[in-house]
Motif scaffolding. Structure first.
Motif, PDB file in Angstrom:
ATOM      1  N   THR A 152      16.252  18.492 -32.186  1.00  0.00           N
ATOM      2  CA  THR A 152      16.607  17.152 -31.702  1.00  0.00           C
ATOM      3  C   THR A 152      18.002  16.766 -32.178  1.00  0.00           C
ATOM      4  OG1 THR A 152      14.279  16.486 -31.739  1.00  0.00           O
ATOM      5  CG2 THR A 152      15.923  14.725 -31.679  1.00  0.00           C
ATOM      6  N   ILE A 153      18.329  17.079 -33.427  1.00  0.00           N
ATOM      7  CA  ILE A 153      19.660  16.795 -33.961  1.00  0.00           C
ATOM      8  C   ILE A 153      20.719  17.503 -33.124  1.00  0.00           C
ATOM      9  CG2 ILE A 153      21.216  17.250 -35.895  1.00  0.00           C
ATOM     10  CD1 ILE A 153      18.833  16.767 -37.774  1.00  0.00           C
ATOM     11  N   GLN A 154      20.500  18.768 -32.830  1.00  0.00           N
ATOM     12  CA  GLN A 154      21.474  19.527 -32.035  1.00  0.00           C
ATOM     13  C   GLN A 154      21.647  18.915 -30.650  1.00  0.00           C
ATOM     14  OE1 GLN A 154      21.099  23.988 -32.360  1.00  0.00           O
ATOM     15  NE2 GLN A 154      19.259  23.437 -33.489  1.00  0.00           N
ATOM     16  N   ARG A 155      20.537  18.553 -30.041  1.00  0.00           N
ATOM     17  CA  ARG A 155      20.579  18.027 -28.675  1.00  0.00           C
ATOM     18  C   ARG A 155      21.262  16.667 -28.614  1.00  0.00           C
ATOM     19  NH1 ARG A 155      15.726  18.424 -27.989  1.00  0.00           N
ATOM     20  NH2 ARG A 155      15.041  16.281 -28.282  1.00  0.00           N
ATOM     21  N   GLN A 156      20.931  15.786 -29.545  1.00  0.00           N
ATOM     22  CA  GLN A 156      21.438  14.426 -29.473  1.00  0.00           C
ATOM     23  C   GLN A 156      22.865  14.293 -30.007  1.00  0.00           C
ATOM     24  OE1 GLN A 156      18.565  11.777 -31.284  1.00  0.00           O
ATOM     25  NE2 GLN A 156      17.109  12.036 -29.605  1.00  0.00           N
ATOM     26  N   SER A 157      23.300  15.264 -30.799  1.00  0.00           N
ATOM     27  CA  SER A 157      24.661  15.199 -31.334  1.00  0.00           C
ATOM     28  C   SER A 157      25.709  15.275 -30.231  1.00  0.00           C
ATOM     29  CB  SER A 157      24.897  16.337 -32.335  1.00  0.00           C
ATOM     30  OG  SER A 157      24.122  16.148 -33.494  1.00  0.00           O
ATOM     31  N   THR A 158      25.364  15.896 -29.123  1.00  0.00           N
ATOM     32  CA  THR A 158      26.328  16.014 -28.021  1.00  0.00           C
ATOM     33  C   THR A 158      26.663  14.662 -27.411  1.00  0.00           C
ATOM     34  OG1 THR A 158      24.562  16.418 -26.404  1.00  0.00           O
ATOM     35  CG2 THR A 158      25.542  18.344 -27.467  1.00  0.00           C
ATOM     36  N   ASP A 159      25.806  13.656 -27.649  1.00  0.00           N
ATOM     37  CA  ASP A 159      26.038  12.323 -27.079  1.00  0.00           C
ATOM     38  C   ASP A 159      26.835  11.421 -28.006  1.00  0.00           C
ATOM     39  OD1 ASP A 159      24.554  12.962 -24.790  1.00  0.00           O
ATOM     40  OD2 ASP A 159      22.671  12.390 -25.750  1.00  0.00           O
ATOM     41  N   LEU A 160      27.171  11.902 -29.203  1.00  0.00           N
ATOM     42  CA  LEU A 160      27.918  11.079 -30.152  1.00  0.00           C
ATOM     43  C   LEU A 160      29.346  10.843 -29.670  1.00  0.00           C
ATOM     44  CD1 LEU A 160      26.882  12.685 -33.568  1.00  0.00           C
ATOM     45  CD2 LEU A 160      26.176  10.450 -32.708  1.00  0.00           C
ATOM     46  N   LYS A 162      33.467  12.866 -35.959  1.00  0.00           N
ATOM     47  CA  LYS A 162      34.371  13.113 -37.085  1.00  0.00           C
ATOM     48  C   LYS A 162      33.730  12.738 -38.411  1.00  0.00           C
ATOM     49  CE  LYS A 162      38.909  12.580 -34.867  1.00  0.00           C
ATOM     50  NZ  LYS A 162      40.148  11.756 -34.845  1.00  0.00           N
ATOM     51  N   ILE A 163      33.026  11.613 -38.415  1.00  0.00           N
ATOM     52  CA  ILE A 163      32.471  11.087 -39.664  1.00  0.00           C
ATOM     53  C   ILE A 163      31.156  11.758 -40.041  1.00  0.00           C
ATOM     54  CG2 ILE A 163      31.513   9.000 -40.735  1.00  0.00           C
ATOM     55  CD1 ILE A 163      33.496   7.404 -38.997  1.00  0.00           C
ATOM     56  N   LYS A 191      30.408  24.116 -34.128  1.00  0.00           N
ATOM     57  CA  LYS A 191      31.099  24.413 -32.863  1.00  0.00           C
ATOM     58  C   LYS A 191      31.366  23.129 -32.081  1.00  0.00           C
ATOM     59  CE  LYS A 191      28.876  28.944 -32.580  1.00  0.00           C
ATOM     60  NZ  LYS A 191      27.808  29.719 -31.917  1.00  0.00           N
ATOM     61  N   LEU A 192      30.376  22.223 -32.068  1.00  0.00           N
ATOM     62  CA  LEU A 192      30.553  20.945 -31.372  1.00  0.00           C
ATOM     63  C   LEU A 192      31.670  20.141 -32.031  1.00  0.00           C
ATOM     64  CD1 LEU A 192      29.607  18.778 -29.329  1.00  0.00           C
ATOM     65  CD2 LEU A 192      27.957  18.017 -31.052  1.00  0.00           C
ATOM     66  N   TYR A 193      31.679  20.116 -33.345  1.00  0.00           N
ATOM     67  CA  TYR A 193      32.708  19.390 -34.089  1.00  0.00           C
ATOM     68  C   TYR A 193      34.107  19.912 -33.735  1.00  0.00           C
ATOM     69  CZ  TYR A 193      35.499  17.814 -38.079  1.00  0.00           C
ATOM     70  OH  TYR A 193      36.482  17.265 -38.867  1.00  0.00           O
ATOM     71  N   LEU A 194      34.277  21.228 -33.780  1.00  0.00           N
ATOM     72  CA  LEU A 194      35.585  21.809 -33.489  1.00  0.00           C
ATOM     73  C   LEU A 194      36.011  21.544 -32.045  1.00  0.00           C
ATOM     74  CD1 LEU A 194      35.216  25.229 -35.357  1.00  0.00           C
ATOM     75  CD2 LEU A 194      36.572  23.248 -36.080  1.00  0.00           C
ATOM     76  N   GLU A 195      35.063  21.681 -31.136  1.00  0.00           N
ATOM     77  CA  GLU A 195      35.372  21.484 -29.712  1.00  0.00           C
ATOM     78  C   GLU A 195      35.806  20.058 -29.426  1.00  0.00           C
ATOM     79  OE1 GLU A 195      32.791  21.207 -25.610  1.00  0.00           O
ATOM     80  OE2 GLU A 195      32.254  22.761 -27.038  1.00  0.00           O
ATOM     81  N   ARG A 196      35.077  19.078 -29.996  1.00  0.00           N
ATOM     82  CA  ARG A 196      35.352  17.688 -29.676  1.00  0.00           C
ATOM     83  C   ARG A 196      36.520  17.107 -30.465  1.00  0.00           C
ATOM     84  NH1 ARG A 196      30.673  15.057 -27.774  1.00  0.00           N
ATOM     85  NH2 ARG A 196      31.853  13.106 -27.897  1.00  0.00           N
ATOM     86  N   GLU A 235      38.186  20.547 -42.894  1.00  0.00           N
ATOM     87  CA  GLU A 235      36.907  19.844 -43.056  1.00  0.00           C
ATOM     88  C   GLU A 235      35.738  20.816 -42.925  1.00  0.00           C
ATOM     89  OE1 GLU A 235      34.527  16.274 -43.465  1.00  0.00           O
ATOM     90  OE2 GLU A 235      36.562  16.856 -43.999  1.00  0.00           O
ATOM     91  N   VAL A 236      35.794  21.706 -41.940  1.00  0.00           N
ATOM     92  CA  VAL A 236      34.715  22.674 -41.736  1.00  0.00           C
ATOM     93  C   VAL A 236      34.572  23.600 -42.943  1.00  0.00           C
ATOM     94  CG1 VAL A 236      34.107  24.745 -40.401  1.00  0.00           C
ATOM     95  CG2 VAL A 236      34.741  22.633 -39.217  1.00  0.00           C
ATOM     96  N   LYS A 237      35.706  23.940 -43.560  1.00  0.00           N
ATOM     97  CA  LYS A 237      35.662  24.880 -44.685  1.00  0.00           C
ATOM     98  C   LYS A 237      35.105  24.265 -45.962  1.00  0.00           C
ATOM     99  CE  LYS A 237      39.211  27.935 -42.832  1.00  0.00           C
ATOM    100  NZ  LYS A 237      40.569  28.492 -42.942  1.00  0.00           N
ATOM    101  N   ARG A 238      34.687  23.008 -45.896  1.00  0.00           N
ATOM    102  CA  ARG A 238      33.921  22.435 -47.001  1.00  0.00           C
ATOM    103  C   ARG A 238      32.535  23.075 -47.083  1.00  0.00           C
ATOM    104  NH1 ARG A 238      33.477  16.385 -45.792  1.00  0.00           N
ATOM    105  NH2 ARG A 238      32.241  16.427 -47.706  1.00  0.00           N
ATOM    106  N   ILE A 239      32.065  23.616 -45.967  1.00  0.00           N
ATOM    107  CA  ILE A 239      30.786  24.327 -45.955  1.00  0.00           C
ATOM    108  C   ILE A 239      30.985  25.654 -46.672  1.00  0.00           C
ATOM    109  CG2 ILE A 239      29.020  25.358 -44.465  1.00  0.00           C
ATOM    110  CD1 ILE A 239      29.904  23.350 -42.289  1.00  0.00           C
ATOM    111  N   PRO A 240      30.070  26.046 -47.566  1.00  0.00           N
ATOM    112  CA  PRO A 240      30.240  27.310 -48.298  1.00  0.00           C
ATOM    113  C   PRO A 240      30.514  28.479 -47.358  1.00  0.00           C
ATOM    114  CG  PRO A 240      28.393  26.081 -49.180  1.00  0.00           C
ATOM    115  CD  PRO A 240      28.840  25.334 -47.955  1.00  0.00           C
TER     116      PRO A 240
END
Length: 204
Positions: free
Chosen positions: A33-41, A47-48, A77-82, A183-188
């Motif tokens: 559900t998180i993956q699906r609904q994130s596209t509508d943000l 960003k936040i 991937k969604l973050y980078l694309e948008r 920002e993405v590289k904050r992930i291990p």
């Protein structure tokens, strides 16, 4: 006594607690559900919200290996694309359709806007002479090079096309990309590499 837990486990504590309460099946539904609904943000929310959410999901990769990894990969991937967007394409000829003035500037009422728009769409034309006040032209069309009026009392200006419009936008795109990748590289790194698989190489 110091804790052996990683900082990511501490950040993920709310999600882990939720996992213990609702069980693995329902957690999988939640991740989907998180993956699906994130596209509508909206872009600002993406960003936040998305990277901190990914950081909170990191500890779940220990208990829900494939599901959590898939969710993190999708969100990154969604973050980078948008956030970064598509790289502005460098013009391959003299047409400049992206610079056509819409709406028409109110300061230019001499009919020269339509002439300039036609000039901008012409893939072969590089320069144009036009009778108009140079101050109005430079305010309304900021990506030309301007030359002094050839005849002062007639205010005939020669203008020529440049790459300024593309250069400014490409620079802004590069800055967005740099900030987003940081920002993405904050992930291990090991988790990011597993979540993105082959696409991880593009981030390095």
């Amino acid at each position: 006594m110091p804790s052996n837990k990683s900082p990511w486990e501490d950040q993920a504590a709310p999600l882990n607690e939720l996992y213990r309460h609702i069980g693995s099946h329902d957690m999988q539904v939640l991740l989907e559900t998180i993956q699906r609904q994130s596209t509508d943000l909206a872009e600002g929310s993406i960003k936040i919200f998305l990277i901190p959410l990914c950081l909170n999901l990191v500890a779940l990769t220990e208990t829900m290996h494939s599901e959590a990894q898939e969710c993190i990969g999708t969100l990154v991937k969604l973050y980078l694309e948008r956030v970064i967007g598509r790289e502005p394409a460098k013009p391959f000829d003299w047409a400049r359709p992206d610079e056509v003035s819409t709406p028409k500037p109110l300061s230019l009422k001499c009919g020269c806007v339509e002439k300039i728009d036609t000039f901008l769409l012409d893939c072969n034309a590089t320069s144009l002479e036009i009778a108009c006040q140079s101050s109005s032209l430079s305010w309304s069309f900021s990506f030309f090079e301007y030359f002094e009026p050839r005849d002062g009392h007639k205010a005939v200006n020669k203008i020529t096309k440049t790459l300024k419009w593309w250069t400014e936008r490409h620079k802004a795109w590069e800055e967005r990309a740099s900030d987003a990748l940081a920002e993405v590289k904050r992930i291990p790194e090991p988790i990011l590499a597993r979540c993105l698989a082959d696409q991880y190489r593009a981030l390095r």
